[in-house]
Design an enzyme around this catalytic site. Structure first.
Site, PDB file in Angstrom:
ATOM      1  N   LYS A  25      -4.080   6.342   8.301  1.00 44.08           N
ATOM      2  CA  LYS A  25      -4.857   6.665   7.098  1.00 44.08           C
ATOM      3  C   LYS A  25      -5.394   8.075   7.250  1.00 44.08           C
ATOM      4  O   LYS A  25      -6.189   8.341   8.165  1.00 44.08           O
ATOM      5  CB  LYS A  25      -6.004   5.652   6.955  1.00 44.08           C
ATOM      6  CG  LYS A  25      -6.854   5.820   5.708  1.00 44.08           C
ATOM      7  CD  LYS A  25      -7.857   4.661   5.607  1.00 44.08           C
ATOM      8  CE  LYS A  25      -9.013   4.934   4.679  1.00 44.08           C
ATOM      9  NZ  LYS A  25      -8.659   4.918   3.263  1.00 44.08           N
ATOM     10  N   ARG A  30       0.859  -1.193   0.000  1.00 49.94           N
ATOM     11  CA  ARG A  30       0.000   0.000   0.000  1.00 49.94           C
ATOM     12  C   ARG A  30       0.892   1.239   0.000  1.00 49.94           C
ATOM     13  O   ARG A  30       1.254   1.766   1.048  1.00 49.94           O
ATOM     14  CB  ARG A  30      -0.913  -0.015   1.224  1.00 49.94           C
ATOM     15  CG  ARG A  30      -1.883   1.163   1.322  1.00 49.94           C
ATOM     16  CD  ARG A  30      -2.793   0.974   2.526  1.00 49.94           C
ATOM     17  NE  ARG A  30      -3.745   2.056   2.704  1.00 49.94           N
ATOM     18  CZ  ARG A  30      -3.480   3.190   3.347  1.00 49.94           C
ATOM     19  NH1 ARG A  30      -2.282   3.408   3.863  1.00 49.94           N
ATOM     20  NH2 ARG A  30      -4.410   4.116   3.466  1.00 49.94           N
ATOM     21  N   SER A  73     -12.945  -2.713   0.694  1.00 48.50           N
ATOM     22  CA  SER A  73     -13.261  -2.086   1.982  1.00 48.50           C
ATOM     23  C   SER A  73     -14.744  -1.766   2.041  1.00 48.50           C
ATOM     24  O   SER A  73     -15.303  -1.243   1.070  1.00 48.50           O
ATOM     25  CB  SER A  73     -12.491  -0.769   2.139  1.00 48.50           C
ATOM     26  OG  SER A  73     -11.116  -1.012   2.114  1.00 48.50           O
TER      27      SER A  73
HETATM   28  N1  TZP Z   1      -8.059   1.471   6.353  1.00 49.36           N
HETATM   29  C1  TZP Z   1      -8.820   1.670   7.420  1.00 49.36           C
HETATM   30  S1  TZP Z   1      -7.871   2.006   8.789  1.00 49.36           S
HETATM   31  C2  TZP Z   1      -6.432   1.850   7.922  1.00 49.36           C
HETATM   32  C3  TZP Z   1      -6.727   1.552   6.600  1.00 49.36           C
HETATM   33  C4  TZP Z   1      -5.741   1.351   5.526  1.00 49.36           C
HETATM   34  C5  TZP Z   1      -5.097   2.045   8.536  1.00 49.36           C
HETATM   35  C6  TZP Z   1      -4.711   0.942   9.458  1.00 49.36           C
HETATM   36  O1  TZP Z   1      -3.451   1.187  10.043  1.00 49.36           O
HETATM   37  P1  TZP Z   1      -3.124   0.891  11.564  1.00 49.36           P
HETATM   38  O2  TZP Z   1      -1.764   1.510  11.777  1.00 49.36           O
HETATM   39  O3  TZP Z   1      -3.049  -0.617  11.700  1.00 49.36           O
HETATM   40  O4  TZP Z   1      -4.186   1.524  12.403  1.00 49.36           O
END
Ligand code: TZP
Ligand code: MG
Length: 217
Positions: free
Chosen positions: A146, A46, A117
């Site tokens: 994010k 990603r 998602s």
């Molecule tokens: N989509 C929803 S939350 C997120 C994504 C890509 C980020 C998740 O990262 P982390 O550091 O595990 O909270």
């Protein structure tokens, strides 16, 4: 290659590590190798956000991560970039609600893994109808990984999707750690997806190992 079975998908989702160059304190290739040694079951490339690689640099970086995954038999999923996934012959693609429509992506990728998602029942049903092999649900807990993350919904969103009859494999995402992972599994998720719990850890190996232990029912 046939479409992945639900049973296999559930297994692969158990500890799903997501990484981009922007998420790491140390060398991303070392982080991924340690995470694999610690027991992650699936990987997503990603590369997005501030300072993310683009073009040839992105492609080159992806191939390095992919070859580490191949060496260890860890499926390699690409976030958003369907063209890159096809060029690299990745194992699958993960898309969000703002990306290309899931049914179009399904047609482009054939039987590769498709993750979508979803934030509510409507989105989950649409994703499944369009051919998703799994849905990613979150953020479950607050996250700083994010920029445009929606509000955290808590593990109850997973329980409510299951109670509404969703049987498709689900991976929970957002703020998940070895401490709270069990809670989302008990709510009905098949696995947990993490960025910072592993990527920002002093020991990605230990962090992955702890997550593996936590998701065991
Ligand atoms: N989509 C929803 S939350 C997120 C994504 C890509 C980020 C998740 O990262 P982390 O550091 O595990 O909270
Ligand atoms: Mg996306």
């Amino acid at each position: 290659m046939e479409r992945i079975s639900r049973e296999m998908m559930r297994k692969w989702l158990s500890v799903y590590f997501i990484l981009g160059s922007q998420n790491c304190k140390k060398d991303p290739l070392t982080v991924l190798t340690e995470a694999i040694d610690g027991g992650i079951t699936l990987f997503q490339f990603r590369e997005k956000g501030k300072n993310a690689y683009t073009g040839e640099k992105k492609r080159h970086f992806a191939t390095k991560l992919q070859s580490i995954c191949r060496e260890h038999n860890i499926p390699f999923i690409v976030n958003d970039d369907v063209q890159l996934a096809m060029e690299l012959d990745a194992d699958g693609v993960h898309i969000g609600q703002e990306d290309e429509k899931a049914d179009i992506v399904r047609r482009k990728i054939g039987h590769k893994i498709l993750g979508v998602s979803a934030h509510n029942l409507k989105e989950a049903r649409e994703a499944i109808a369009a051919g998703a092999d799994y849905i990613g649900v979150g953020p479950i807990f607050p996250t700083s990984s994010k920029d445009d993350a929606k509000e955290a919904q808590g593990p109850s969103i997973i329980r409510s999707l299951r109670e509404s009859g969703i049987q498709t494999p689900i991976v929970a995402i957002g703020g998940i750690t070895p401490e709270n992972a069990k809670e989302v599994i008990h709510a009905g998720a098949d696995g947990v997806s993490v960025i910072s719990a592993i990527a920002s850890s002093e020991s990605p190996f230990e962090a992955a190992r702890e997550l593996v232990k936590s998701v065991k029912k």
